[in-house]
Scaffold this active site. Structure first.
Site, PDB file in Angstrom:
ATOM      1  N   LYS A  40     -26.764   1.973  23.386  1.00  0.00           N
ATOM      2  CA  LYS A  40     -25.575   2.839  23.311  1.00  0.00           C
ATOM      3  C   LYS A  40     -25.741   4.115  24.127  1.00  0.00           C
ATOM      4  O   LYS A  40     -26.827   4.458  24.570  1.00  0.00           O
ATOM      5  CB  LYS A  40     -25.248   3.146  21.840  1.00  0.00           C
ATOM      6  CG  LYS A  40     -24.554   1.945  21.177  1.00  0.00           C
ATOM      7  CD  LYS A  40     -24.079   2.219  19.776  1.00  0.00           C
ATOM      8  CE  LYS A  40     -23.373   0.973  19.233  1.00  0.00           C
ATOM      9  NZ  LYS A  40     -23.079   1.098  17.797  1.00  0.00           N
ATOM     10  N   ARG A  65     -29.295  -3.692  14.302  1.00  0.00           N
ATOM     11  CA  ARG A  65     -28.409  -4.523  15.133  1.00  0.00           C
ATOM     12  C   ARG A  65     -28.745  -4.296  16.608  1.00  0.00           C
ATOM     13  O   ARG A  65     -28.606  -3.176  17.097  1.00  0.00           O
ATOM     14  CB  ARG A  65     -26.955  -4.139  14.837  1.00  0.00           C
ATOM     15  CG  ARG A  65     -25.916  -4.977  15.545  1.00  0.00           C
ATOM     16  CD  ARG A  65     -24.517  -4.502  15.163  1.00  0.00           C
ATOM     17  NE  ARG A  65     -23.493  -5.236  15.872  1.00  0.00           N
ATOM     18  CZ  ARG A  65     -23.097  -4.963  17.105  1.00  0.00           C
ATOM     19  NH1 ARG A  65     -23.648  -3.968  17.778  1.00  0.00           N
ATOM     20  NH2 ARG A  65     -22.148  -5.678  17.673  1.00  0.00           N
TER      21      ARG A  65
HETATM   22  C1  7PJ Z   1     -21.728  -1.686  15.848  1.00  0.00           C
HETATM   23  C2  7PJ Z   1     -21.042  -2.763  15.307  1.00  0.00           C
HETATM   24  C3  7PJ Z   1     -22.540  -0.876  14.986  1.00  0.00           C
HETATM   25  C4  7PJ Z   1     -21.904  -2.361  13.204  1.00  0.00           C
HETATM   26  C5  7PJ Z   1     -20.595  -2.605  17.429  1.00  0.00           C
HETATM   27  C6  7PJ Z   1     -21.915  -1.968  20.607  1.00  0.00           C
HETATM   28  C7  7PJ Z   1     -20.543  -1.714  20.098  1.00  0.00           C
HETATM   29  N1  7PJ Z   1     -21.125  -3.117  14.007  1.00  0.00           N
HETATM   30  N2  7PJ Z   1     -20.326  -3.335  16.316  1.00  0.00           N
HETATM   31  N3  7PJ Z   1     -22.586  -1.272  13.680  1.00  0.00           N
HETATM   32  N4  7PJ Z   1     -21.441  -1.598  17.179  1.00  0.00           N
HETATM   33  N5  7PJ Z   1     -22.002  -2.661  11.910  1.00  0.00           N
HETATM   34  O1  7PJ Z   1     -22.648  -2.842  20.154  1.00  0.00           O
HETATM   35  O2  7PJ Z   1     -22.287  -1.222  21.571  1.00  0.00           O
HETATM   36  O3  7PJ Z   1     -23.156   0.126  15.359  1.00  0.00           O
HETATM   37  S1  7PJ Z   1     -19.887  -2.951  18.968  1.00  0.00           S
END
Ligand code: 7PJ
Length: 259
Positions: free
Chosen positions: A204, A238
């Site tokens: 990010k 994640r």
């Molecule tokens: C996240 C997400 C996060 C959760 C995305 C990216 C953007 N779901 N979906 N937490 N980010 N729970 O991966 O850059 O930080 S999409």
């Protein structure tokens, strides 16, 4: 948690079959690399991304859920839409990851009668405009209050606390300073809500801001963030880069356990 994007811009030629094929082989790679949960997303929620229709989202996500339902790993689906939640749960998904924190009036009802896990994430504003002027008086207190309120709403809807994890929502309606403060105080946030944290910092802009690196060179920075998050209350990380993150976490975990 390994990220499996099935948005057309994730695959060079964009075709439906190519996208499905690419998603399956990507999932197989992540399983071989030691992933614990596969997070399937059919809607791009990058800042400024255009919205997709519910039909488009279903046509991206459903074939992947059917193809992976017997892969041996829990499937999470990253969606804000109650209809998509209901369909993927009927198809065998194990977890719903909602970047809106189940604020849609039908979303808690959509997950209530299954035994799926929930990730309740904080976001200020909407993906299309959330990075224009994020504002908080006290970001940690406000994100904590939001998460507590959404957890209470889920419990009132009949969802057991044991099914829920919380997520500060790094990058979702937050400046660099907001993201860094949330990371610094993530342990306190976890304790204030009393549920496990899911942290998503992989590649990010916060990592880019700190390292000066473009998105394809953010692996090392992302590993630093993953370890810090794990040491401060995160129980699910994640990420895009599963093999490297699994190795980093193995080293930290072994050192922690040896004490
Ligand atoms: C996240 C997400 C996060 C959760 C995305 C990216 C953007 N779901 N979906 N937490 N980010 N729970 O991966 O850059 O930080 S999409």
């Amino acid at each position: 948690m390994g990220i499996l994007n099935v948005t057309p811009d994730s695959f060079s030629d964009g075709g439906q079959f190519a996208a499905l094929d690419g998603a399956i082989s990507h999932a197989e790679r992540m399983i071989a690399d030691g992933v614990d949960i596969i997070d399937i997303g059919g809607e791009s929620t990058r800042p400024g991304a255009p919205p997709v229709s519910v039909e488009q989202e279903l046509s991206r996500v459903m074939p992947v859920v059917y193809a992976l339902r017997d892969c041996g790993k829990p499937l999470s689906v990253d969606t804000r839409r109650p209809l998509v939640m209901r369909e993927v749960l009927m198809a065998g998904a194990d977890m719903i990851n909602d970047i809106e924190g189940f604020r849609h009036p039908d979303s808690l009802a959509a997950v209530r009668d299954s035994d799926c896990a929930l990730c309740i994430m904080h976001m200020q504003g909407e993906p299309q405009s959330m990075q224009q002027a994020p504002h908080y008086d006290d970001v940690v207190a406000e994100v904590g209050a939001f998460l507590r309120e959404r957890v209470a709403a889920a419990e009132r809807a009949g969802i057991a606390r044991q099914r829920i994890c919380i997520d500060p929502g790094y990058g979702f309606g937050k400046t660099f300073d907001h993201n860094l403060k949330l990371l610094a105080w993530q342990s306190e946030l976890q304790q204030a809500v009393g549920l496990p944290v899911l942290a998503g910092l992989s590649r990010k802009s916060t990592i880019g801001h700190l390292t000066g690196k473009p998105v394809e060179q953010r692996l090392a920075g992302s590993l630093g963030a993953a370890l810090f998050a794990a040491m401060n209350g995160a129980r699910i990380i994640r990420v895009h880069d599963v093999a490297e993150t699994v190795d980093a976490l193995k080293v930290w975990e072994a050192a922690r356990r040896a004490r």
